[in-house]
Design an enzyme around this catalytic site. Structure first.
Site, PDB file in Angstrom:
ATOM      1  N   VAL A  46       0.836  -1.203   0.000  1.00 55.38           N
ATOM      2  CA  VAL A  46       0.000   0.000   0.000  1.00 55.38           C
ATOM      3  C   VAL A  46       0.870   1.252   0.000  1.00 55.38           C
ATOM      4  O   VAL A  46       0.586   2.241  -0.676  1.00 55.38           O
ATOM      5  CB  VAL A  46      -0.955   0.000   1.217  1.00 55.38           C
ATOM      6  CG1 VAL A  46      -1.657   1.348   1.352  1.00 55.38           C
ATOM      7  CG2 VAL A  46      -1.980  -1.111   1.085  1.00 55.38           C
ATOM      8  N   ALA A  47       1.988   1.225   0.759  1.00 52.27           N
ATOM      9  CA  ALA A  47       2.876   2.384   0.821  1.00 52.27           C
ATOM     10  C   ALA A  47       3.582   2.616  -0.504  1.00 52.27           C
ATOM     11  O   ALA A  47       3.766   3.763  -0.935  1.00 52.27           O
ATOM     12  CB  ALA A  47       3.912   2.176   1.929  1.00 52.27           C
ATOM     13  N   ILE A  77       2.679   1.724  -3.589  1.00 51.29           N
ATOM     14  CA  ILE A  77       1.836   2.035  -4.743  1.00 51.29           C
ATOM     15  C   ILE A  77       1.114   3.357  -4.503  1.00 51.29           C
ATOM     16  O   ILE A  77       0.305   3.469  -3.589  1.00 51.29           O
ATOM     17  CB  ILE A  77       0.794   0.925  -4.985  1.00 51.29           C
ATOM     18  CG1 ILE A  77       1.495  -0.408  -5.251  1.00 51.29           C
ATOM     19  CG2 ILE A  77      -0.102   1.293  -6.167  1.00 51.29           C
ATOM     20  CD1 ILE A  77       0.563  -1.591  -5.271  1.00 51.29           C
ATOM     21  N   ASP A  88       0.921  18.627 -44.587  1.00 52.04           N
ATOM     22  CA  ASP A  88       0.484  18.945 -45.941  1.00 52.04           C
ATOM     23  C   ASP A  88       0.397  20.457 -46.065  1.00 52.04           C
ATOM     24  O   ASP A  88       0.410  21.179 -45.067  1.00 52.04           O
ATOM     25  CB  ASP A  88      -0.886  18.301 -46.202  1.00 52.04           C
ATOM     26  CG  ASP A  88      -1.198  18.204 -47.682  1.00 52.04           C
ATOM     27  OD1 ASP A  88      -0.409  18.727 -48.490  1.00 52.04           O
ATOM     28  OD2 ASP A  88      -2.238  17.619 -48.030  1.00 52.04           O
ATOM     29  N   ASP A 100      -3.888  10.072 -46.919  1.00 54.16           N
ATOM     30  CA  ASP A 100      -3.059  10.398 -45.756  1.00 54.16           C
ATOM     31  C   ASP A 100      -3.226   9.398 -44.611  1.00 54.16           C
ATOM     32  O   ASP A 100      -2.434   9.399 -43.674  1.00 54.16           O
ATOM     33  CB  ASP A 100      -3.415  11.792 -45.230  1.00 54.16           C
ATOM     34  CG  ASP A 100      -3.113  12.887 -46.230  1.00 54.16           C
ATOM     35  OD1 ASP A 100      -2.066  12.792 -46.885  1.00 54.16           O
ATOM     36  OD2 ASP A 100      -3.921  13.821 -46.360  1.00 54.16           O
ATOM     37  N   ASN A 123      -2.484   8.696   1.274  1.00 56.21           N
ATOM     38  CA  ASN A 123      -2.318   8.622  -0.181  1.00 56.21           C
ATOM     39  C   ASN A 123      -3.525   9.172  -0.939  1.00 56.21           C
ATOM     40  O   ASN A 123      -3.373   9.827  -1.981  1.00 56.21           O
ATOM     41  CB  ASN A 123      -2.070   7.179  -0.611  1.00 56.21           C
ATOM     42  CG  ASN A 123      -0.724   6.660  -0.161  1.00 56.21           C
ATOM     43  OD1 ASN A 123       0.099   7.421   0.365  1.00 56.21           O
ATOM     44  ND2 ASN A 123      -0.482   5.369  -0.321  1.00 56.21           N
TER      45      ASN A 123
END
Length: 950
Positions: free
Chosen positions: A338-339, A341, A385, A686, A775
């Site tokens: 958890v820390a 991520i 173009d 194109d 977080n």
């Protein structure tokens, strides 16, 4: 019974184009009865009386331009009167409908499911599974909600963009006039088959690839196929087999438009076997590559997952060695995952891209895929173009010249005021309006809204005459037309005979190619007087024509004569009075030159890749202010090996007369050169290059196939829109770096604390749900508002980021390591001291949580810019960030001081002494971030980025 009858007369007897039938045999004859040519032209096509098998042969033979008309009929097993309904149905069953395969749009469900195709999502889903196995239900629910919100947000933005693209498509059914059972029928073009005979007229969409049989002043606009901006005059004679696609003048192709005249043609190829169909197959063979952002996220996520696994194994071994149980160590491993991520990263990247899409849309560009927004910021080469992007995509009068003077175009009416020379200009305007077959549909409308039925050249001449203050209806009434020699590609001129309504005088007006009109003139108009045309004068006029041609201009000469009475128009095409030249061009867009220079100053190379002629393309490049430029044709590209092309690539500025395969080859060559390539285009031709480029940019008025292949669709076709999109892309790239840096500063701090505490034999300083709070709440709210940072306005003052530069580069890694390590060492010391003093573990964890939250909220202001110190920034410059910090502090106090939440999160209330520890540590981390910014990210704008470095 007559099939159809079209009679065109000059002076009631001079020219007849007649189509008639005898039974079921059709004859087409053209007669020109003039003084200089008093004989009939040859019959172009004799009727076919014998029907032979062999229709299957056409599948392998695409050299129709190299065949006579009779040979085409023989190979197609057809005849001049077309196919029978029964035979046409058989061929329709055999070859299928005359339509191109179209990529199926992704459904809303598929767009939603695609949001889960991210390595970061996979890691988060693994974290959910681990939390469920450990019965950490709050952790599992919170992470799952984060993943769900991210998927919904990404789906909403991409689905919205795709629906907007659907609205841009005009679903129009095109019809064609085709001969079946000896009768002309108007049918949907999808029902055409090889061997059908079709009639074409001005304004028609060409319904299939056809070999021309009979023409009358036929011109087609083929920009969508070949890139040629000017209408192409057609002919019917057999051409060499090696003739390039753009020069096959005896052919017309599906999807192009009849700009002028009439014609009869036999269908040679339909659907996927047409030239457009071949391009579609080429498009299907190009693999859809992942964007740079996705590739880097994929690589980054693999490294992150590997790092988490390795650290967890190390921690597991250390824990077991110290006597911890396996269950306890799994809890520690889950907390570490958890820390490590940053749960908010995925949704933050999505929001950065989504907000970028909205800002880019404000500049009239629609981004179809979220991940393409970041790639825009890395573009280092634009293959563009000419027509419609750098130029307006329509012909305009650029220069008005008489024998001795050039007139100002803007404002034109001022040049008409006073003086004998003004009479010459007025006469030029009158001839432009009278010597014309143009028709104005809405003459009462404003000049910019007029609908003029004419080819692009005549439209430009009419608009010029109207801008000079003349009224075409009034002139037509004052000078009624008595006879006309219409423009023809072989004659290259047009002439009309008029009789003045009041005084009865006759007037001849002529316009056309200078080499055709000048021999008709023996006098020249100078200062309002008619003077004899001397050889020296003629020579000077020819030199002027050469000079104008070198500028890429299309030049027309205008002449007239007046007498009491002219009997025949063709008998008086001599001894005319030369009035002047009208030079036309497809003009540059107003902001094109500035936009291209801005790109050059930002380290972005602009290369023109067009189907136009060499002189025209080179003239546009010079007009952009880039100098003469080195030029190479498509034929020249074919002669180069891959090694030779790569060697010459940095030196070539303009590619002219290119075909689709050349564009695709150039895109791949520049990418192999290590550049991030953008390709612009609007035609089906194109599409392969648009798909292969890092960023394909389609014009809003272009074909559906081009839009489907592109990443970005321009709603306003100007090149300046591309520059604005790149500018926003650079801001997006910077914002992605900021949010990534912000989140990993917090995540790495948590990892150091966990590993340090375990190494020292201390209890976990934070549990999983506490880290999720940091977080997602204390990091999450400011992070989302950092994603909305508008930038400092200097995005185009620096060179583009290298193709392989990762999101988390070495400078950012050093900042994370140093700033987090210095702060966490102090935090661990405080942890040890508090534990030695007998402080409860819940109280220590509350101090650590408050410290990590407070420092993140403070250094969020520092990361608004990686290049300016925080004290030079207005704290209210990003008000959403300011208020998100305020709200996050309030929520922090709520979770600490509210019994309900504090019990869920395992926290205890803090006193003033605790905050005297927390806030200095938070300020210390802010100072460390500022020091690292100054050491690592200090930069000055590079004013020398004016030349592209290979």
């Amino acid at each position: 019974m007559f099939l159809f009858l079209n009679i065109f007369l000059i002076d009631f007897e001079k020219q007849v184009v007649l189509c008639y039938n005898i039974g079921r045999q059709y004859y087409y004859k053209t007669f020109f009865i003039m003084k200089s040519k008093n004989k009939k032209s040859k019959t172009v096509l004799q009727p076919s009386t014998k029907v032979e098998k062999g229709i299957d042969g056409y599948l392998t033979d695409d050299n129709w331009h190299n065949l006579e008309a009779k040979a085409c009929f023989k190979l197609l097993n057809s005849a001049i009167d077309g196919l029978s309904a029964e035979e046409a149905q058989k061929r329709l069953d055999q070859f299928g409908k005359n339509e191109l395969s179209r990529a199926k749009s992704a459904s809303s469900l598929m767009i939603f499911l695609s949001q889960f195709k991210s390595p970061l999502v996979y890691i988060l889903l693994v974290a959910v599974v681990i939390s469920v196995l450990l019965q950490k239900w709050p952790d599992a629910v919170v992470i799952a909600v984060v993943v769900g919100i991210n998927a919904w947000f990404g789906w909403f933005q991409e689905n919205k963009a795709n629906r907007a693209l659907e609205k841009l498509r005009a679903m129009v059914v095109y019809y064609a006039t085709v001969f079946r059972d000896g009768r002309p029928l108007v049918l949907p073009a999808t029902g055409l088959v090889p061997g059908d005979v079709v009639a074409l007229k001005s304004g028609d969409k060409v319904p299939a690839d056809c070999r021309l049989l009979e023409i009358f002043d036929l011109q087609t606009s083929e920009a969508t196929l070949t890139g040629e901006s000017n209408p192409v005059s057609k002919e019917i004679k057999k051409l060499n087999q090696q003739t390039t696609l753009a020069d096959r003048k005896n052919m017309v192709y599906l999807g192009t438009t009849v700009a002028r005249g009439k014609g009869l043609a036999v269908v040679c190829a339909t659907g996927g076997r047409t030239e457009f169909g071949k391009i579609g197959k080429m498009l299907e063979g190009i693999k859809e590559e992942k964007t740079l952002l996705f590739k880097q996220l994929e690589q980054f996520s693999r490294l992150l997952a590997l790092a988490v696994v390795v650290i967890c194994l190390i921690i597991l071994v250390m824990g077991l060695f110290r006597g911890y149980g396996i269950g306890q160590m799994l809890i520690i491993a889950a907390a570490l995952a958890v820390a490590a991520i940053p749960e908010g990263l995925l949704i933050s990247l999505t929001i950065v891209s989504a907000l970028g899409m909205q800002r880019i849309l404000q500049h009239h560009a629609l981004v179809r895929h979220l991940s393409a927004t970041e790639t825009l910021g890395r573009i280092s080469v634009i293959l563009t173009d000419k027509t419609g992007t750098l130029t307006e995509g329509r012909m305009k009068v650029a220069r008005l010249l008489t024998a001795e003077r050039e007139f100002s175009i803007t404002p034109l009416q001022e040049s008409l005021e006073g003086g004998d020379e003004a009479k010459e200009l007025a006469l030029l305007a009158k001839i432009s309006l009278l010597c014309s077959s143009a028709r104005i549909v809405n003459p009462e409308a404003a000049l910019a809204e007029l609908q003029i039925i004419a080819d692009p050249t005549e439209q430009a001449l009419v608009l010029s005459g109207l801008a000079a203050g003349f009224n075409k209806e009034e002139l037509d009434s004052e000078y009624p037309k008595m006879a006309e020699i219409p423009f023809d590609s072989s004659r290259k001129y047009m002439a009309t005979l008029h009789r003045h309504k009041i005084d009865g005088h006759s007037h001849i007006f002529a316009k056309g190619a200078p080499e055709k009109i000048l021999p008709f003139c023996n006098r020249v108009l100078i200062g309002g007087d008619k003077r004899k045309m001397s050889p020296e004068q003629t020579k000077l006029l020819k030199v002027k024509v050469e000079e104008l041609a070198k500028e890429g201009l299309r030049i027309l000469a205008l002449a007239y004569d007046t007498a009491n009475h002219f009997n025949r128009l063709d008998e008086k095409l001599h001894d005319l009075v030369f009035v002047g030249f009208v030079a036309l061009k497809d003009p540059l867009r107003a902001n094109a030159a500035k936009a291209v220079i801005d790109c050059r100053n930002a380290g972005i190379r602009t290369v023109i890749v067009t189907g136009d002629h060499k002189i025209t393309a080179q003239a546009i490049y010079a007009e952009l202010g880039l100098g003469r430029g080195r030029i190479l044709t498509g034929e020249g590209v074919d002669k180069l090996t891959e090694v030779q092309l790569m060697r010459q690539l940095p030196e070539i500025d303009v590619y002219a007369r290119v075909e689709p395969r050349h564009k695709l080859r150039l895109v791949n060559a520049w990418r192999n050169f290590g550049k991030v390539v953008a390709m612009t285009g609007d035609g089906i031709n194109d599409a392969p290059a648009l798909k292969a480029a890092d960023v394909g940019i389609a014009l809003g008025g272009g074909t559906d196939v081009a839009k489907e292949a592109a990443d970005v669709v321009l709603l306003n076709n100007g090149f300046d829109v591309i520059v604005e999109a790149i500018k926003e892309g650079r801001n997006i790239f910077d914002n992605i770096k900021k949010v990534t840096l912000y989140l990993f500063l917090g995540s790495f701090s948590e990892i150091i604390l966990l590993v340090g505490a375990l190494f020292l034999g201390l209890p976990l300083p934070l549990i999983a749900i506490q880290m999720l709070w940091i977080n997602l709440i204390d990091h999450g709210l400011p992070n989302l508002t950092l994603a909305a940072e508008a930038g400092n306005g200097d995005a185009m003052a620096y060179p583009p980021a290298p193709r392989e530069q990762p999101i988390l580069d070495n400078k950012m890694k050093w900042m994370i390591i140093v700033a987090a390590l210095m702060t966490d060492v102090l935090l661990l010391l405080i942890y040890i001291v508090l534990e030695m003093q007998g402080a409860p573990l819940a109280h220590i964890r509350t101090i650590i949580l408050a410290t990590l939250s407070a420092d993140a909220l403070l250094y969020a202001f520092s990361l608004r810019s990686l290049y300016q110190p925080v004290w030079r920034q207005n704290p209210l410059g990003n008000q959403p960030l300011f208020w998100s910090v305020v709200v996050s502090f309030v929520l922090l106090f709520v979770v600490i001081y509210t019994p309900f939440f504090s019990s869920i999160f395992g926290l205890t209330p803090l006193d003033l002494n605790d905050w005297l520890i927390i806030m200095p540590l938070a300020v210390f981390k802010l100072i460390m971030v500022e020091i690292m910014k100054d050491l690592l990210f200090h930069r000055e704008p590079n004013g020398n980025i004016i030349k592209f470095a290979a």
